[in-house]
Scaffold this motif. Structure first.
Motif, PDB file in Angstrom:
ATOM      1  N   SER A  82       0.842  -1.204   0.000  1.00 55.59           N
ATOM      2  CA  SER A  82       0.000   0.000   0.000  1.00 55.59           C
ATOM      3  C   SER A  82       0.873   1.247   0.000  1.00 55.59           C
ATOM      4  O   SER A  82       1.956   1.255   0.573  1.00 55.59           O
ATOM      5  N   GLU A  83       0.368   2.308  -0.617  1.00 52.12           N
ATOM      6  CA  GLU A  83       1.099   3.568  -0.614  1.00 52.12           C
ATOM      7  C   GLU A  83       0.846   4.321   0.681  1.00 52.12           C
ATOM      8  O   GLU A  83      -0.231   4.237   1.265  1.00 52.12           O
ATOM      9  N   CYS A  84       1.850   5.067   1.125  1.00 45.28           N
ATOM     10  CA  CYS A  84       1.700   5.961   2.261  1.00 45.28           C
ATOM     11  C   CYS A  84       2.512   7.219   1.983  1.00 45.28           C
ATOM     12  O   CYS A  84       3.334   7.255   1.060  1.00 45.28           O
ATOM     13  N   ASN A  95       5.144   9.729  -2.112  1.00 43.44           N
ATOM     14  CA  ASN A  95       4.309   8.539  -2.028  1.00 43.44           C
ATOM     15  C   ASN A  95       5.278   7.375  -1.934  1.00 43.44           C
ATOM     16  O   ASN A  95       6.159   7.229  -2.771  1.00 43.44           O
ATOM     17  N   CYS A  96       5.116   6.586  -0.908  1.00 47.09           N
ATOM     18  CA  CYS A  96       6.049   5.500  -0.643  1.00 47.09           C
ATOM     19  C   CYS A  96       5.295   4.182  -0.660  1.00 47.09           C
ATOM     20  O   CYS A  96       4.194   4.069  -0.124  1.00 47.09           O
ATOM     21  N   LYS A  97       5.897   3.184  -1.296  1.00 45.13           N
ATOM     22  CA  LYS A  97       5.306   1.849  -1.334  1.00 45.13           C
ATOM     23  C   LYS A  97       6.382   0.849  -0.930  1.00 45.13           C
ATOM     24  O   LYS A  97       7.512   0.899  -1.408  1.00 45.13           O
ATOM     25  N   GLN A 107      11.462  -0.615  -1.371  1.00 48.29           N
ATOM     26  CA  GLN A 107      10.765   0.623  -1.024  1.00 48.29           C
ATOM     27  C   GLN A 107      10.915   1.589  -2.196  1.00 48.29           C
ATOM     28  O   GLN A 107      12.023   1.919  -2.598  1.00 48.29           O
TER      29      GLN A 107
END
Length: 160
Positions: A82-84, A95-97, A107
């Motif tokens: 999920s992106e955060c 946006n980090c996945k 990452q």
């Protein structure tokens, strides 16, 4: 994911320290920020499972075990796949996945605004128990080796 959930301390560079400077330069970090990161004598990072949500993880970075000049950075909470939103020390949002890919923890960070290129950070546990961390940005790549270390948990970390 369990094998990644521990503290690791910097051990060595593969291919030279200048490669890391090139990666961070490509990623848009200014000279002072790059030099500050490079000056950290024994940086540590820890991947911690959230105490309130077993599907979420935090990546906690420290410039050193302790001291007045040390800094701490926390990315998360992150759920696999999920992106955060994460924020770099210069307040740039990404946006980090985070995904597990064949034994590697990958990452990917994409800037929310601006023309900052994508950063990919790959973590892989080696046969000797060390962690190989490779950062790639705009064709530049740097690899560092981290050795398992005693956990460093502050009261702030306990709350995560």
């Amino acid at each position: 994911m369990e094998s990644f959930c521990k503290t690791f301390e910097f051990s060595s560079f593969e291919g030279g320290k200048e490669n890391l400077d090139n990666v961070y330069k490509a990623w848009g970090l200014n000279f002072l920020a790059r030099k500050g990161i490079m000056a950290a004598s024994k940086p540590l990072f820890r991947i911690k499972q959230s105490s309130s949500d077993s599907d979420s993880y935090y990546i906690i970075s420290r410039s050193a075990r302790s001291g007045l000049g040390s800094f701490r950075n926390v990315d998360g909470p992150m759920k696999l796949g999920s992106e955060c939103d994460v924020q770099r020390r210069d307040k740039t949002h990404f946006n980090c996945k985070l995904v597990l890919d064949g034994g590697k923890l990958v990452q990917t960070m994409v800037a929310v605004k601006g023309d900052i290129p994508e950063m990919v950070i790959t973590r892989e546990i080696q046969e000797d128990g060390n962690l190989k961390l490779t950062e790639t940005c705009e064709g530049n790549s740097a690899t560092r080796i981290y050795a398992p270390a005693d956990d460093v948990e502050s009261k702030d970390d306990e709350a995560l």
